[in-house]
Design a protein around this motif. Structure first.
Motif, PDB file in Angstrom:
ATOM      1  N   ARG A 120     -27.013  -4.934  31.040  1.00 51.78           N
ATOM      2  CA  ARG A 120     -26.440  -3.751  30.412  1.00 51.78           C
ATOM      3  C   ARG A 120     -25.663  -2.914  31.431  1.00 51.78           C
ATOM      4  O   ARG A 120     -24.533  -2.461  31.164  1.00 51.78           O
ATOM      5  CB  ARG A 120     -27.560  -2.912  29.800  1.00 51.78           C
ATOM      6  CG  ARG A 120     -27.076  -1.643  29.114  1.00 51.78           C
ATOM      7  CD  ARG A 120     -28.251  -0.706  28.929  1.00 51.78           C
ATOM      8  NE  ARG A 120     -28.841  -0.367  30.225  1.00 51.78           N
ATOM      9  CZ  ARG A 120     -30.008   0.260  30.385  1.00 51.78           C
ATOM     10  NH1 ARG A 120     -30.723   0.558  29.320  1.00 51.78           N
ATOM     11  NH2 ARG A 120     -30.467   0.536  31.589  1.00 51.78           N
ATOM     12  N   ASP A 121     -26.230  -2.716  32.604  1.00 45.97           N
ATOM     13  CA  ASP A 121     -25.536  -1.942  33.640  1.00 45.97           C
ATOM     14  C   ASP A 121     -24.218  -2.634  34.061  1.00 45.97           C
ATOM     15  O   ASP A 121     -23.184  -1.974  34.280  1.00 45.97           O
ATOM     16  CB  ASP A 121     -26.457  -1.765  34.848  1.00 45.97           C
ATOM     17  CG  ASP A 121     -27.670  -0.917  34.525  1.00 45.97           C
ATOM     18  OD1 ASP A 121     -27.620  -0.169  33.511  1.00 45.97           O
ATOM     19  OD2 ASP A 121     -28.693  -1.013  35.255  1.00 45.97           O
TER      20      ASP A 121
ATOM     21  N   GLU B  88     -21.662  -2.093  31.388  1.00 44.09           N
ATOM     22  CA  GLU B  88     -21.127  -0.733  31.445  1.00 44.09           C
ATOM     23  C   GLU B  88     -20.086  -0.599  32.576  1.00 44.09           C
ATOM     24  O   GLU B  88     -19.030   0.034  32.404  1.00 44.09           O
ATOM     25  CB  GLU B  88     -22.273   0.265  31.641  1.00 44.09           C
ATOM     26  CG  GLU B  88     -23.156   0.445  30.420  1.00 44.09           C
ATOM     27  CD  GLU B  88     -24.303   1.392  30.687  1.00 44.09           C
ATOM     28  OE1 GLU B  88     -24.509   1.766  31.884  1.00 44.09           O
ATOM     29  OE2 GLU B  88     -25.030   1.773  29.725  1.00 44.09           O
TER      30      GLU B  88
ATOM     31  N   ASN C 296     -16.483  -4.055  25.539  1.00 43.56           N
ATOM     32  CA  ASN C 296     -17.249  -3.069  24.780  1.00 43.56           C
ATOM     33  C   ASN C 296     -18.298  -3.750  23.906  1.00 43.56           C
ATOM     34  O   ASN C 296     -19.443  -3.295  23.780  1.00 43.56           O
ATOM     35  CB  ASN C 296     -16.280  -2.249  23.924  1.00 43.56           C
ATOM     36  CG  ASN C 296     -16.978  -1.045  23.292  1.00 43.56           C
ATOM     37  OD1 ASN C 296     -18.012  -0.566  23.797  1.00 43.56           O
ATOM     38  ND2 ASN C 296     -16.443  -0.545  22.206  1.00 43.56           N
TER      39      ASN C 296
ATOM     40  N   LEU D  45     -21.095  -4.881  26.049  1.00 40.40           N
ATOM     41  CA  LEU D  45     -21.978  -3.765  26.419  1.00 40.40           C
ATOM     42  C   LEU D  45     -22.962  -3.456  25.304  1.00 40.40           C
ATOM     43  O   LEU D  45     -24.161  -3.242  25.550  1.00 40.40           O
ATOM     44  CB  LEU D  45     -21.124  -2.549  26.755  1.00 40.40           C
ATOM     45  CG  LEU D  45     -21.911  -1.262  27.067  1.00 40.40           C
ATOM     46  CD1 LEU D  45     -22.824  -1.480  28.282  1.00 40.40           C
ATOM     47  CD2 LEU D  45     -20.959  -0.090  27.313  1.00 40.40           C
ATOM     48  N   HIS D  46     -22.453  -3.427  24.066  1.00 38.61           N
ATOM     49  CA  HIS D  46     -23.357  -3.158  22.943  1.00 38.61           C
ATOM     50  C   HIS D  46     -24.438  -4.233  22.844  1.00 38.61           C
ATOM     51  O   HIS D  46     -25.628  -3.936  22.573  1.00 38.61           O
ATOM     52  CB  HIS D  46     -22.559  -3.078  21.641  1.00 38.61           C
ATOM     53  CG  HIS D  46     -21.809  -1.798  21.489  1.00 38.61           C
ATOM     54  ND1 HIS D  46     -22.388  -0.559  21.370  1.00 38.61           N
ATOM     55  CD2 HIS D  46     -20.452  -1.550  21.468  1.00 38.61           C
ATOM     56  CE1 HIS D  46     -21.480   0.392  21.279  1.00 38.61           C
ATOM     57  NE2 HIS D  46     -20.274  -0.202  21.347  1.00 38.61           N
TER      58      HIS D  46
ATOM     59  N   ARG E  74     -26.941  -3.672  25.657  1.00 34.13           N
ATOM     60  CA  ARG E  74     -27.824  -2.548  25.337  1.00 34.13           C
ATOM     61  C   ARG E  74     -28.869  -2.947  24.278  1.00 34.13           C
ATOM     62  O   ARG E  74     -30.049  -2.561  24.364  1.00 34.13           O
ATOM     63  CB  ARG E  74     -26.987  -1.383  24.844  1.00 34.13           C
ATOM     64  CG  ARG E  74     -26.209  -0.681  25.943  1.00 34.13           C
ATOM     65  CD  ARG E  74     -25.332   0.418  25.368  1.00 34.13           C
ATOM     66  NE  ARG E  74     -24.633   1.132  26.441  1.00 34.13           N
ATOM     67  CZ  ARG E  74     -23.717   2.088  26.227  1.00 34.13           C
ATOM     68  NH1 ARG E  74     -23.396   2.426  24.969  1.00 34.13           N
ATOM     69  NH2 ARG E  74     -23.125   2.679  27.243  1.00 34.13           N
TER      70      ARG E  74
END
Length: 381
Positions: free
Chosen positions: A157-158, A161, A185, A188-189, A192
């Protein structure tokens, strides 16, 4: 030569005188002999009176055991009669025991229920133990796996980002494309979501471990239930034993080898608790009890040999030993006290009880309680 009438008369007179003289001598000799015999017996009697003490107030005694019932009930059977000789353990009296037997069976059934309940709880305890142990192991494995996945998901996740941030700056400078920005993007979702799912998996595994721990605590509840069965079982066991004792008390047996002396009940009668039913004694446990005058008590001490004669068996002499003496006169055991408030006093020689042990003991049944005897001992200075 012919003898005349006068000579014959003289000869007859002399013969009669001689006959009378002989008879007188014989009577005198008989009287002398009788006198000597009487003097001999008299001297012997006087010697016996001065050298011996005779106790006429003596009887054969034994421990007369009166058997009573500890419980009330109807007398169902009484198969003995007075005078029967019985062995130890022979049946004397049977009292109705139906109700007491039913009480024993009821308590045995309740004890069986306690045993079944204990078996059920022990099986449940084993089942919960195994289930909780497997649940705990599975939850621990899931927790370990989730804890391993979470750092990778957070790192992903990091990274997503950071990549999205660079793509956004590149778009601002015109060097980046909108398509790459959308792809980063989305990535990233997704990262997460994976991080959130890993964290949720950790919490789920921890909840499963808490559930397994709760199951382990349920084992403690089951253990306490098992422990609670112990006092209940002991209480029921005591009640069952009491009921069994009640059943046993309704059968009265001969306590020793002995003789039935008297029966106070008949079959079919209702006996109360403590009411006497039958009297027995042991013919082998025979003794002599006598009362000695206080003026003669010095002649009798424990261990002093004596001779015993029984009125029922004339000419038969038994040997014995003074076994013990009661240290109080018979007047001290009177039901009514001998108070003398008037001041008039009559001095009466008191008597003290003593017991004689026959040695060797007579054959069982030869001497019976209540027979009159005489105890003779040597007079001591």
């Amino acid at each position: 030569m012919d003898i005349g009438p006068a000579d014959r008369g003289t000869r007859d007179s002399v013969g009669q005188v001689r006959g009378r003289t002989l008879r007188q001598r014989a009577r005198l000799a008989g009287a002398s002999l009788a006198l000597l015999v009487a003097l001999g017996f008299g001297a012997r009697w006087l010697h016996f009176q001065f050298t011996h003490v005779v106790l006429d107030d003596a009887r054969v005694a034994s421990d007369m055991v009166i058997l009573a019932s500890r419980v009330p009930g109807w007398v169902q059977a009484l198969p003995v009669t007075a005078g029967d000789s019985l062995r130890e353990g022979d049946l004397l009296v049977q009292i109705d025991a139906r109700e007491a037997t039913l009480a024993v069976e009821e308590l045995n059934a309740r004890l069986a229920g306690i045993a079944a309940r204990r078996g059920e709880l022990q099986a449940r305890l084993t089942l919960v133990d195994r289930q909780s142990e497997s649940q705990h192991a599975a939850a621990q494995a899931r927790l370990d796996a989730a804890r391993t996945t979470l750092p990778a998901a957070e790192a992903e996740r990091d990274f997503a980002e950071a990549e999205l941030g660079r793509a956004e700056r590149l778009i601002q400078t015109g060097a980046g494309t909108r398509q790459r920005f959308e792809m980063l993007n989305a990535a990233l979702h997704a990262a997460r979501s994976r991080a959130i799912a890993a964290a949720a998996e950790i919490r789920n595994a921890e909840a499963l471990m808490a559930l397994a721990q709760a199951a382990r605590e349920e084992m403690q509840v089951i253990t306490r239930q098992l422990e609670a069965l112990g006092p209940q079982e002991r209480e029921l066991t005591a009640a069952r034993d009491r009921a069994a004792l009640d059943v046993a008390d309704r059968t009265i047996r001969m306590p020793f080898d002995g003789v039935v002396d008297r029966i106070f009940m008949d079959p079919g009668e209702y006996v109360l608790a403590g009411q006497r039913i039958i009297m027995v004694h042991s013919p082998a446990q025979i003794r002599i009890e006598a009362n000695v005058k206080e003026t003669d008590v010095r002649h009798f001490r424990p261990g002093v040999p004596v001779t015993v004669t029984v009125d029922a068996w004339p000419g038969q002499v038994f040997t014995g030993v003074v076994d013990r003496m009661v240290e109080a006169a018979t007047s001290e055991f009177a039901l009514l006290p001998s108070a003398n408030p008037s001041g008039n006093f009559t001095r009466i020689t008191q008597r003290l009880p003593l017991r004689v042990r026959l040695d060797p003991p007579p054959p069982p049944g030869l001497l019976r309680p209540g027979m009159l005897v005489r105890v003779t001992g040597e007079a001591r200075g």
